[in-house]
Write an enzyme that holds these catalytic residues in place. Structure first.
Site, mmCIF file in Angstrom:
data_model
loop_
_atom_site.group_PDB
_atom_site.id
_atom_site.type_symbol
_atom_site.label_atom_id
_atom_site.label_comp_id
_atom_site.label_asym_id
_atom_site.label_seq_id
_atom_site.Cartn_x
_atom_site.Cartn_y
_atom_site.Cartn_z
ATOM 1 N N ARG A 181 89.332 52.851 -67.186
ATOM 2 C CA ARG A 181 88.920 53.756 -68.260
ATOM 3 C C ARG A 181 89.747 53.440 -69.498
ATOM 4 O O ARG A 181 90.602 52.565 -69.483
ATOM 5 C CB ARG A 181 89.030 55.229 -67.856
ATOM 6 C CG ARG A 181 90.010 55.604 -66.802
ATOM 7 C CD ARG A 181 91.413 55.412 -67.229
ATOM 8 N NE ARG A 181 91.707 56.120 -68.460
ATOM 9 C CZ ARG A 181 92.720 55.842 -69.254
ATOM 10 N NH1 ARG A 181 93.560 54.860 -68.953
ATOM 11 N NH2 ARG A 181 92.934 56.515 -70.353
ATOM 12 N N GLY A 182 89.508 54.183 -70.566
ATOM 13 C CA GLY A 182 90.129 53.875 -71.843
ATOM 14 C C GLY A 182 89.150 53.028 -72.634
ATOM 15 O O GLY A 182 88.683 51.993 -72.140
ATOM 16 N N ARG A 184 78.913 54.897 -69.511
ATOM 17 C CA ARG A 184 79.625 55.948 -70.265
ATOM 18 C C ARG A 184 79.003 56.003 -71.666
ATOM 19 O O ARG A 184 78.932 54.984 -72.353
ATOM 20 C CB ARG A 184 81.132 55.619 -70.413
ATOM 21 C CG ARG A 184 81.909 55.362 -69.123
ATOM 22 C CD ARG A 184 82.292 56.618 -68.357
ATOM 23 N NE ARG A 184 82.963 57.650 -69.106
ATOM 24 C CZ ARG A 184 84.285 57.767 -69.266
ATOM 25 N NH1 ARG A 184 85.092 56.851 -68.767
ATOM 26 N NH2 ARG A 184 84.789 58.769 -69.934
ATOM 27 N N GLN A 193 94.756 62.615 -67.182
ATOM 28 C CA GLN A 193 95.194 61.275 -67.575
ATOM 29 C C GLN A 193 96.587 61.295 -68.207
ATOM 30 O O GLN A 193 97.294 60.288 -68.164
ATOM 31 C CB GLN A 193 94.203 60.658 -68.575
ATOM 32 C CG GLN A 193 92.840 60.325 -67.984
ATOM 33 C CD GLN A 193 91.844 61.437 -68.242
ATOM 34 O OE1 GLN A 193 92.217 62.601 -68.403
ATOM 35 N NE2 GLN A 193 90.572 61.085 -68.273
ATOM 36 N N ASP A 205 87.827 57.247 -78.881
ATOM 37 C CA ASP A 205 86.699 56.560 -78.257
ATOM 38 C C ASP A 205 85.653 56.142 -79.275
ATOM 39 O O ASP A 205 84.777 55.322 -78.982
ATOM 40 C CB ASP A 205 86.069 57.449 -77.182
ATOM 41 C CG ASP A 205 87.057 57.691 -76.053
ATOM 42 O OD1 ASP A 205 87.935 58.555 -76.214
ATOM 43 O OD2 ASP A 205 86.974 56.986 -75.046
ATOM 44 N N ASN A 243 87.479 61.816 -79.425
ATOM 45 C CA ASN A 243 88.497 61.470 -78.430
ATOM 46 C C ASN A 243 88.405 62.489 -77.297
ATOM 47 O O ASN A 243 87.585 63.406 -77.323
ATOM 48 C CB ASN A 243 89.890 61.459 -79.085
ATOM 49 C CG ASN A 243 90.962 60.875 -78.176
ATOM 50 O OD1 ASN A 243 90.723 59.875 -77.502
ATOM 51 N ND2 ASN A 243 92.130 61.475 -78.132
#
Lengths: 376, 376
Positions: free
Chosen positions: A53-54, A90, A203, A244, A254
């Site tokens: 992720r990220g 996503r 996270q 993001d 984000n």
């Protein structure tokens, strides 16, 4: 950066030269497991289930997903299928689309026989570029931390608050929000990070605290509710978060909850910065609140929590009453008016149309319509 | 209100006529356990460990703690020891001090032989008064919900966001923030509650969702990070929270994270109300941010989470990396400028010195110094 004392990236080619290695980030901080991806479906699943992720790292994994797909079949149809499967994983982070478009551009006009090697070259470049971008973000952000340190008594710590994980585990190396922190720490600036826990997936507690701890950076985990109180009492010098997607007008999408921290920073005169690699820019979008699709994820992420029991077992426990519905939005949008500056690989850019257009005149997301809007 | 279908208060005298029953709220929503308190130490421990909690309910339990102490020894010294032990349990909620002062006033000038019965009478009255106050808060808050419903299409739900638990489990019955919600629901107004999870102790998920579910009120559990996004998208009609202390100038101390929701409500034009029973007023304090002591609790509340496993066991899991420090502030202060109104038992009061002084000229916390300040 380092994990268990060993230098590592968050994604790598395996010794076979074609399969792709990543960490299973759902096991952190309790288990350090590596996963080998051998098909495009493997890559899509790893993104969808958030084993990886990220925003920047998702782009890198998706790029290699295209490589793995082309390795099985190098046709236009296979390329399109892979694109569709990966883009659907996503919806919010724009790096995913950026990386997939880069991969398509790199292979489309080539004969099939050359596509696989061209794809692997472009994917490797995307990873190396991400590292270079993050390093540049670190260099440009470092003076912000040094300036605070210069105003303090010698040895007094600089307190940075961050939300979610925008460290090296969210990128290929260095991180975005945390790159300036790592550089400051490595230079001997006494920096300390308040890491928002970041429910529902934790996270901050699971990844940010973990990677800061592995690198030896002082930090404190706080519930997401705490940042406002800390800022009211002068305990936060600056906020740095990742993103993001940033729109043409500087709105910052984000992790859910970022907007609340931006409001608190604004209310207390605390600078609020965003680590922004340019692939995360989306000039095709103006009003982030109205236009960016916000991913809704499964309620079980809110209703349950996974961790380690006193005797070392990994257990998942339910914390919500049976029958109580749950809502789980993944992201929110912080309007540009609450953002002090965007720390990009080209320096710190003001969160507005003109400054962003001036800093990134050559950005791939700037189609003709966007150029008109930017110059309006 | 109802629990397992049976009408109950959150505190009661046991059939023996002297020992005190409460729920062990740390077991909710997974276990419904009752506890019998037989000594002042039992009462102090129940408050300190949050088996019982909520500003008004803490006051009621402390009142009975005095009864239990006097039952063992009715001397001035025993009274003072009990006061000191109970006041030390939680520093932020002012109801605790209010209730203890009420108890001391009720017994101090009486012969020892009459103290125990006088104490039990006053404690019972404190409980009954709390129920009457909360019912009045419900009556005064109900029109706020009805007014929103009147602006909507028939059947369209009114969305109330609340933080932590200020329902009947935080009081003797009805609740403060939730009293208007229960009344609206019982009248057939289609009200729906977004319940902030409320890390680190999850009172929203564990208690608010639980008690709303037991009463049949539609609700959705959300992470604490979510409220800002919901408000940006028009999904919240009003915010109602409880409070642990409101100052002479209308600053509102409540569960950590309340301030962030107040900022988001203000930024999006969503009314932000506080259910305020008058024993929670503290005219001795002006600037809540500077003056109210904020309880810091153990880090294990942040580092761990307790819940039910798939096979029904209650487990506590650690979610923070070993060695990562944790900070756990229990409360924050929302400045009066972010508060739309205080829903008190005497009606809705503006959060400012004059309005509060006018509404509560007879408040016990208004010493001569406070009266001067209020009229300045």
């Amino acid at each position: 950066m380092k994990i268990n004392g060993l230098q590592s990236r968050s994604i790598w080619l395996e010794p076979d030269g074609w399969s792709v290695g990543i960490f299973d980030q759902t096991g952190f901080p309790h288990r350090i497991d590596r996963i080998r991806l051998t098909t495009c479906e493997d890559a899509a699943r790893a993104i969808r289930t958030m084993q990886t992720r990220g925003a920047p790292l998702i782009g890198a994994v998706a790029a290699y997903g295209i490589c793995l797909a082309l390795r099985e079949e190098a046709s236009d149809e296979a390329l399109e299928r892979a694109y569709r499967a990966l883009i659907a994983t996503r919806p919010t982070a724009i790096n995913l689309k950026w990386a997939l478009d880069e991969m398509v551009a790199a292979v489309r006009n080539r004969p099939r026989a050359e596509r696989v090697s061209a794809a692997y070259r472009r994917a490797a470049d995307i990873c190396d570029e991400d590292v270079a971008i993050c390093e540049a973000i670190g260099r440009h952000g470092l003076p912000l931390i040094e300036a605070v340190a210069a105003r303090k008594k010698p040895g007094e710590r600089v307190n940075v608050l961050t939300h979610c994980n925008a460290g090296w585990l969210a990128t290929v190396d260095w991180g975005t929000a945390l790159a300036p922190v790592y550089m400051a720490h490595d230079k001997g600036v006494p920096v300390h990070v308040f890491a928002d826990e970041t429910r529902p997936r934790n996270q901050g507690a699971a990844l940010t605290a973990f990677e800061l701890g592995q690198h030896g950076v002082p930090h404190t985990v706080i519930p997401d509710n705490t940042g406002g109180h800390l800022m009211q009492h002068g305990l936060v010098d600056l906020v740095i978060v990742g993103t993001d997607r940033v729109t043409a007008q500087g709105d910052v999408c984000n992790k859910i909850g970022t907007y609340l921290k931006a409001l608190a920073a604004h209310d207390n005169g605390v600078p609020f910065y965003v680590g922004l690699p340019s692939p995360t820019l989306d000039f095709a979008v103006g009003d982030g609140i109205a236009e960016i699709p916000i991913e809704e994820r499964g309620g079980e992420e809110v209703a349950t929590m996974t961790g380690r029991t006193a005797d070392g077992r990994i257990e998942t426990v339910t914390v919500v009453p049976a029958g109580s519905p749950v809502t789980n939005y993944g992201f929110d949008v912080t309007p540009a008016r609450l953002v002090t500056g965007l720390i990009t690989e080209r320096g710190i850019v003001a969160p507005d149309r003109e400054a962003l257009a001036r800093a990134f005149p050559d950005h791939p997301s700037r189609g003709p319509a966007q150029c008109r809007a930017a110059s309006a």
